[in-house]
Scaffold this motif. Structure first.
Motif: not given
Length: 736
Positions: A136-150
């Motif tokens: 989740m931390t890594l994803a947050g550097t690209f997009v909103d980590a709570t989004q469905r695609i993330a």
């Protein structure tokens, strides 16, 4: 060049280590070092390079805390693994840290490698999948980590950080709701959104490899002005100096798999053409990937170049790959012959013989059969299969003469001469080397000429023609030095000194021995080093330097035991006994000499048994026993012995007869010495014959002016030559 100069000037590396640094940095060897490096075997070179790597790493750690990082260890070959063990050993002396990364399923750090690091402590960290919170931390550097695609990307990646990063970049680029299932499909999806030229370049770059240069990429896609800005902007490749790197090996592999097979083959073929002039290894590897029929021959050429550059292990791997893919009989046979040569270079004589036997069986034509027979005979010579080797050479000679194969005939006659030498067929040996020299000069191959000269020198030495031996050995060494044939030079260098002694140049012979010992020690040739110590023994003894003689004897014996060289052990004991005789300890000397003769009877009498019997005639006190010892020695000489035996035996016999008061007996051995050297007079023999005649005349009690003149001439000649231990008897006769 500057790095080498700095390392040498700083004192971090010794002068003898600079040669290995040149190799590591792919710099040419200069002057004498080129010759010495050629003389080293593969194991010595590898040990030297690892020692340099360890020394430089230890120095870096000594100057401050140092961390060395090596990634993708799973691609490392055995030589690189050796350097890494040197790093590991160095950092253990710290402060230093060696950090290495590897795929688990290809981890090369096995028990043998760890043992080579000599107790360096290790910590292994197995990196498991990312935990949910880390993803989740890594994803947050690209997009909103709570989004469905993330969340879908996190689920699909399964904790693989590379896969997750690329999935998130794909999502950033607006690929819709779909999430690719694999790295390959992900790379394909991202590639589809590239501009057409970038897409073409991306696939072509994957053919080059993980690292690629812009010039080659432009060549492959026929776009001389192409730049990689689009690939860099999409984080698919990264700038690395003047080159570029794929962001990850898996991206390169994925891009490679997206190309059609025919397109990949064409790109590999074009890459091979690019590398052909300057990098035969990459040329061969690209032809291999192109499935080109020229690939096996390219591997043969690449291995030949690697061998010339002293990368013997790498050359053997290239040959093996060539054999794996070769279907043409001519290519397979040529590769097999080179494999046999490389195995012999590596000291694996048994495997070399096996490879050449297979090559003989698979030879596609008569000339190929001849070449493989020569290779097999070379291995059999080393492995004591002399009779079979001679039979092979007889067969090969007919073919070589029929087809006028001049280089092969030069090699054949040299090899034949070398085989006949230990069989005691010295005249045939000399004839073989003379023919070899003729063919060597016809072929215009200096190496073959140098080998032939060395062979002729050996034959001349064995026949007691020491002046000829000195001239041949000197020409062999000079030619070898001129052309950088280090192995030939080091093997023959000490023999210049051996033959020089008999020109009454013992002082220079001792210097020859010291220089030869230094060179042999540097290149790791213990047999050549042993011979160099032997010349030190001979020269120091002739010069009457007992202390130096003992020092050389001790060093020689250590090497003898290392090599198991029993012939030289017998001679070592004999020379120790000579020192005891000179010191008046005749009984102890006789014990040593009988031990030496027992070894001679075990390993063969031609090398030094007559010489040992000559020394024994001076050690025994009973006249009857002395006569029997000398009779036995003369009998051995009549059956054939290496030339130095005749010279030393007759000198010993003269000395023994003089000591016993037998002037007539002494003169009979003077006559024998004169007779032996009549065909090629020798200063050493002339001097000791003159000494024997003068002392015998003095013993007979006929003092006159002519005798005094003879004694004075002998005294002066002995003094000029430095033969101090042979002076007292002459001085005493003059004083009488």
């Amino acid at each position: 060049g500057d790095a080498v100069a700095r390392a040498a000037a700083s004192g971090v590396l010794g002068p003898e280590q600079v040669v290995f640094l040149h190799d590591l940095l792919d710099l040419p060897q200069a002057g004498e070092w080129h010759t010495l490096y050629d003389a080293m075997d593969n194991a010595v070179r590898n040990r030297g390079k690892r020692a340099v790597v360890e020394t430089l790493a230890a120095d870096a750690c000594g100057n401050g805390p140092t961390m060395i990082i090596v990634e993708d260890l799973h691609w490392a070959d055995p030589q690189v693994m050796g350097y890494l063990s040197a790093f590991a050993t160095a950092v253990a002396r710290g402060p230093g840290l060696l950090v290495m990364t590897s795929r688990v399923d290809s981890d090369p750090l096995d028990a043998a490698w760890r043992a080579s690091c000599r107790g360096t402590p290790f910590t292994t960290i197995d990196l498991g999948p990312l935990r949910s919170d880390e993803a989740m931390t890594l994803a947050g550097t690209f997009v909103d980590a709570t989004q469905r695609i993330a969340l879908a990307c996190i689920a699909r990646a399964g904790g693989n950080p590379l896969f997750l990063e690329q999935l998130l970049r794909n999502a950033e680029e607006g690929s819709g709701e779909s999430v690719p299932a694999t790295i390959q499909s992900l790379v394909l999806a991202r590639m589809d959104r590239l501009a057409p030229l970038d897409r073409q370049a991306f696939q072509a770059a994957a053919v080059i490899g993980q690292r690629f240069g812009l010039a080659l990429l432009r060549h492959l896609i026929d776009q001389p002005d192409y730049v990689c800005d689009g690939l860099v902007a999409n984080a698919l490749v990264l700038p690395e100096g003047e080159d570029f790197l794929f962001a990850h090996a898996l991206i390169q592999e994925g891009a490679y798999s997206t190309s059609l097979r025919a397109r990949r083959r064409e790109l590999h073929r074009r890459a091979a053409g690019w590398f052909a002039p300057n990098d035969p290894v990459l040329c061969a590897q690209h032809l291999d990937r192109a499935e080109d029929e020229q690939a096996p021959r390219a591997y043969l050429d690449a291995a030949t170049v690697q061998r010339a550059a002293y990368f013997t292990d790498a050359a053997l791997r290239l040959v093996q790959r060539g054999l794996d893919i070769a279907h043409n009989n001519e290519d397979r046979h040529a590769l097999m012959c080179l494999k046999g040569e490389l195995q012999r270079d590596l000291g694996d004589i048994v495997e070399s013989i096996a490879t050449y036997r297979a090559a003989v069986a698979a030879a596609p034509d008569e000339t190929s059969l001849c070449q493989s027979q020569l290779g097999l005979a070379e291995g059999l010579r080393v492995n004591e299969g002399l009779a079979e080797a001679l039979a092979l050479l007889d067969e090969a000679r007919q073919t070589a003469e029929r087809h006028d194969m001049v280089p092969e005939l030069a090699r054949l006659h040299h090899l034949r001469g070398n085989i006949l030498f230990p069989l005691g067929k010295i005249e045939e040996c000399r004839s073989g080397h003379e023919q070899g020299l003729v063919y060597a000069r016809r072929s215009g191959l200096p190496e073959a000429e140098a080998r032939a000269l060395g062979g002729l020198a050996d034959a001349a030495y064995a026949q007691g023609r020491m002046r000829s031996a000195f001239e041949y050995f000197s020409r062999c060494v000079a030619l070898s030095r001129e052309h950088g044939f280090g192995r030939i030079e080091v093997a023959n260098r000490s023999m210049v000194g051996f033959s020089r002694i008999y020109l009454n140049e013992a002082r220079q012979a001792r210097e020859d021995g010291l220089a030869a010992a230094r060179a042999a020690g540097l290149v790791g040739q213990p047999r050549a080093e042993m011979l160099s110590e032997t010349i030190g023994v001979f020269a120091s003894y002739e010069l009457g330097d007992a202390k130096a003689t003992r020092a050389h004897l001790d060093r020689e014996m250590r090497l003898i035991r290392q090599l198991g060289a029993r012939r030289f052990e017998a001679q070592n004991l004999e020379m120790r006994a000579r020192l005891l005789i000179d010191d008046g300890h005749r009984r102890e000397a006789a014990v040593l000499l009988r031990e030496a003769l027992a070894i001679c009877r075990e390993v063969g009498t031609q090398f030094s048994a007559p010489k040992a019997l000559g020394a024994l005639s001076r050690a025994v006190e009973d006249n009857v026993e002395r006569v029997q010892v000398l009779t036995d020695g003369a009998s051995l000489l009549s059956r054939g012995a290496v030339g130095h035996n005749h010279l030393w035996f007759y000198r010993d016999a003269i000395e023994a007869m003089l000591s016993a008061g037998d002037a007539a007996g002494a003169l009979s051995y003077v006559a024998a010495l004169d007779s032996y050297t009549r065909a090629e007079p020798l200063p050493w023999a002339d001097l000791f014959a003159a000494r024997g005649r003068a002392l015998a005349a003095a013993l007979q009690g006929r003092p006159d002016e002519a005798l005094r003149c003879s004694l004075e001439c002998v005294r002066d000649a002995l003094a000029d030559a430095g033969f101090r231990s042979f002076l007292p008897a002459v001085v005493e006769a003059l004083a009488a």
